[in-house]
Motif scaffolding. Structure first.
Motif: not given
Length: 136
Positions: A67-90
């Protein structure tokens, strides 16, 4: 530890908006550090004589690492950012870290690797919650 993360954020060609870059950089770095600590802790648990007593700790370590690895990878991507996905992942990451820290803390007196892992999990949980709070 966050220098390469900050350097990469600084090179992003588009505007990152109102995101707290310091909190984002810290969270990304803590996610990857926690993933490594959890992976190493699980491996250390497998080397202990009482490995059967550490089954839940190993499972929790491996779940948290993924989960931490995936979160770090998701947060490292900014193009087409979706705040709802980032919040859920965090939120998922903070919960996984809290659960793993609690489990490792139960073994910390007997196994130094569990103590180190619990500390890494708490730092990552804190970084995730800080970034979540800054996202509003």
């Amino acid at each position: 530890m966050t220098a390469p993360v900050k350097d990469m954020l600084d090179t992003y060609p588009l505007d990152l908006g109102r995101v707290d870059r310091e909190a984002l950089a810290r969270c990304i770095a803590e996610c990857f550090a926690c993933s490594q600590a959890c992976t190493a802790c699980a491996d250390s648990c497998l080397s202990e004589q009482n490995v059967a007593e550490l089954t839940k700790c190993i499972r929790t370590n491996l779940d948290c690492a993924d989960i931490c690895d995936t979160t770090g990878r998701v947060l490292s991507r900014h193009t087409g950012y979706d705040a709802n996905i980032s919040r859920a992942q965090l939120e998922a990451c903070a919960q996984a870290c809290a659960t793993c820290a609690d489990e490792c803390r139960m073994h910390a007196d007997q196994h130094a690797h569990c103590r180190v892992c619990a500390q890494a999990c708490r730092r990552c949980e804190e970084a995730c919650r800080e970034l979540l709070a800054s996202l509003g």
